[in-house]
Design a protein around this motif. Structure first.
Motif, PDB file in Angstrom:
ATOM      1  N   ASN A 165      -5.398   5.035   6.619  1.00 17.55           N
ATOM      2  CA  ASN A 165      -5.339   3.638   6.179  1.00 17.55           C
ATOM      3  C   ASN A 165      -4.025   2.973   6.569  1.00 17.55           C
ATOM      4  O   ASN A 165      -3.996   1.802   6.962  1.00 17.55           O
ATOM      5  N   ARG A 166      -2.940   3.723   6.460  1.00 16.05           N
ATOM      6  CA  ARG A 166      -1.627   3.174   6.818  1.00 16.05           C
ATOM      7  C   ARG A 166      -1.567   2.832   8.299  1.00 16.05           C
ATOM      8  O   ARG A 166      -1.067   1.778   8.700  1.00 16.05           O
ATOM      9  N   LYS A 167      -2.118   3.720   9.128  1.00 18.96           N
ATOM     10  CA  LYS A 167      -2.097   3.500  10.573  1.00 18.96           C
ATOM     11  C   LYS A 167      -2.994   2.334  10.963  1.00 18.96           C
ATOM     12  O   LYS A 167      -2.672   1.551  11.880  1.00 18.96           O
ATOM     13  N   LEU A 168      -4.100   2.202  10.257  1.00 21.19           N
ATOM     14  CA  LEU A 168      -5.045   1.136  10.584  1.00 21.19           C
ATOM     15  C   LEU A 168      -4.685  -0.187   9.921  1.00 21.19           C
ATOM     16  O   LEU A 168      -5.356  -1.199  10.136  1.00 21.19           O
ATOM     17  N   GLY A 169      -3.624  -0.150   9.073  1.00 20.59           N
ATOM     18  CA  GLY A 169      -3.172  -1.384   8.440  1.00 20.59           C
ATOM     19  C   GLY A 169      -3.970  -1.793   7.231  1.00 20.59           C
ATOM     20  O   GLY A 169      -3.921  -2.943   6.801  1.00 20.59           O
ATOM     21  N   HIS A 215      -3.369  -0.818   4.286  1.00 21.50           N
ATOM     22  CA  HIS A 215      -2.404  -1.056   3.225  1.00 21.50           C
ATOM     23  C   HIS A 215      -1.189  -1.747   3.840  1.00 21.50           C
ATOM     24  O   HIS A 215      -0.782  -1.446   4.953  1.00 21.50           O
ATOM     25  N   GLY A 216      -0.606  -2.635   3.060  1.00 22.76           N
ATOM     26  CA  GLY A 216       0.554  -3.340   3.579  1.00 22.76           C
ATOM     27  C   GLY A 216       1.731  -2.469   3.810  1.00 22.76           C
ATOM     28  O   GLY A 216       2.427  -2.627   4.770  1.00 22.76           O
TER      29      GLY A 216
END
Length: 559
Positions: free
Chosen positions: A552-556, A558-559
């Motif tokens: 999720n972090r890599k795909l954006g 989450h901010g």
């Protein structure tokens, strides 16, 4: 004046520091030393790989808060280096001692020659070659002093073969003798800074305490609990501090790792955070926002000046060993009137309970079983006293998220270095340190492959570790991240290896568990053994919250 060998001088010097346990593997360049040590009062644990010996010394040293000594020959020293690099992150006071060819031949093609001191220097607090036999006690003292003061960590000594065999006057031991007051004590913090920290916390509305590895090195559990209770501030523990305040305590919000604890993930609501021996590293967003709120007050207590401001400045930086500073802060806190933080704590506790309930919903009896089913089944067989080791990606993450730590010195897992494969070595070092408790190791099948042969070490030395191996035939977390980001795995598929068969061949008790309904019985039989035991549990391929967060972090997402 009586003459003794350099090897005996080294032995006596180690004993002067209370060292009685040694890890390692025999090798050409310290055979003389080994022949002397075996007649001295040491417990000698020979492993199957020098890297494993370093990891075992790491677990032993942190658990008992004393030096862990690992011995090797020259190429063995090269094998030991990964364990030293890991120990820099885990802050383990390892004394790594390696033999070498005769000093007079170094630099002109001596047998197995390489720059032992130079290669160890970047991954230790100090690295030295002992220059002469009569200075052996001096360098042993230096090594112990360096490893055991400030931020704990590994050190290296090279002792050439000719120095081991050299004869020196016995009185060199008197010259460098260890007296009651000759070893540096822990260092207290500045009273003014402690007062400033108390003032910030007292005037906050939503404070939080994070106790990390530095707290685990020097703080007393009862003193940390006194500090927490006096101030009434919620606390989360991580690394070597796990269990110093029991996860059952009304002010504990459990494991301090954002992806595995939704209560801790609410740290962005805190207006003041006290870091006790916890570096503001990548696991905490380098101290920035996120995960912390803009304007949050940061208070850092650490024995390392570097850790007090490496990622960003803090509002109060207290240089000192965490143990005495915690006592100082608790004493100071008892002299002031504290507001109640009960509403803030209640919010965090409710979030934690909700998250635990969500995890429990995954623990259904299905085939192949979910890691959470394995975790909840295991919890029926252990006690608050059971020492635990966790290794391997997605599989072990579910256990770390769901299994409480109720006692200090009972919880070890992969350090911030992320070096997997510590499973069997950590477990055997922990079992040596705590012989009256049965160690349980939770590991994935990928990680187990690094040092699985250390079951042989456990069998030979009567170390009855129980291993609950989750086998899903993949390098779990990377396989899941690859699938999430790129749609396909690369180099992350494994075979469904029958690790139980391997364990049996090494002399351990072992079973292969294919069905969830058989798991409880298999655990009962494993715990009934008086020797090492391994369960090869075939588990479902499922993504953990850590893998999900990485995708999720890599795909954006989450901010």
């Amino acid at each position: 004046m009586a003459k003794i060998s350099g090897s005996l001088v080294l032995s006596k010097s180690l004993q002067a520091h209370g060292i009685d346990t040694l890890f390692g593997i025999a090798g050409d360049h310290f055979l003389h030393l080994l022949d002397v040590l075996v007649d001295q009062p040491f417990r000698m644990i020979d492993t199957r790989h020098e890297g494993a010996a370093s990891h075992a010394a790491d677990a032993y040293a942190r658990t008992l808060r004393r030096p862990g000594v690992v011995l090797s020959t020259t190429p063995g020293h090269a094998n030991a280096l990964p364990g030293l690099a890991n120990a820099m992150h885990s802050q383990a006071p390892i004394i790594n001692i390696a033999g070498s060819s005769d000093s007079r031949n170094i630099g002109r093609g001596a047998m197995q020659e390489f720059d032992q001191v130079g290669v160890a220097a970047p991954v230790t607090k100090g690295s030295w070659e002992i220059p002469s036999a009569d200075r052996i006690p001096e360098f042993v003292n230096l090594a112990v002093r360096t490893a055991m003061t400030g931020k704990r960590g590994p050190v290296h000594l090279t002792i050439p073969q000719d120095l081991q065999e050299a004869m020196v006057d016995e009185d060199v031991l008197d010259r460098y003798g260890i007296g009651e007051n000759s070893v540096p004590l822990t260092v207290s913090g500045d009273p003014g800074q402690i007062a400033a920290a108390i003032d910030i916390l007292k005037n906050s509305e939503r404070p939080l305490i994070i106790a990390g590895t530095g707290a685990g090195a020097t703080a007393l559990p009862e003193e940390l609990q006194r500090l927490v209770e006096t101030m009434g501030i919620p606390v989360t523990t991580t690394d070597s501090a796990r269990g110093m305040v029991s996860d059952d305590h009304e002010l504990s919000i459990g494991f301090g790792y954002l992806p595995l604890n939704k209560a801790v993930a609410r740290i962005g609501e805190a207006d003041a955070v006290l870091f006790l021996g916890q570096q503001l590293d990548y696991t905490w967003g380098l101290g920035g926002s996120p995960p912390f709120a803009d304007g949050v007050k940061r208070i850092s207590v650490d024995p390392s000046p570097h850790h007090l401001g490496s990622s960003r400045s803090v509002d109060v930086a207290i240089l000192g060993d965490v143990g005495p500073v915690v006592t100082q802060m608790a004493d100071a806190a008892e002299k002031v009137s504290w507001p109640t933080f009960s509403a803030w704590n209640k919010t965090l506790q409710e979030e934690r309970q909700k998250h635990q309930a969500e995890l429990s919903e995954l623990a259904v009896e299905s085939d192949p079983p979910h890691p959470m089913f394995v975790s909840e089944t295991l919890q029926k067989h252990i006690t608050p006293e059971t020492p635990m080791v966790f290794d391997g990606g997605d599989y072990a993450h579910f256990f770390r998220a769901s299994m409480p730590a109720r006692r200090s010195e009972r919880w070890l897992y992969v350090s911030s270095f992320g070096m997997i494969g510590i499973n069997m070595p950590y477990a055997l070092g922990l079992q040596v340190a705590l012989p009256n408790h049965r160690v349980v190791c939770v590991t994935g099948d990928g990680s187990f492959g690094f040092h699985g042969l250390e079951i042989d070490t456990m069998v030979r030395h009567n170390l009855p570790v129980i291993t609950i191996l989750g086998n899903n035939s993949i390098w779990g977390i990377d396989w899941q991240i690859q699938k999430g980001l790129y749609g396909r795995p690369v180099w992350t598929d494994l075979l469904p290896t029958r690790w139980d068969t391997v364990a049996k061949g090494l002399g351990a008790y072992a079973e292969n568990v294919e069905h969830a309904a058989d798991l409880d019985g298999a655990m009962t039989r494993a715990f009934a053994q008086d020797k090492p035991a391994l369960l090869n549990v075939n588990i479902v391929q499922v993504s953990s919250p850590v893998a999900d967060e990485a995708v999720n972090r890599k795909l954006g997402a989450h901010g």
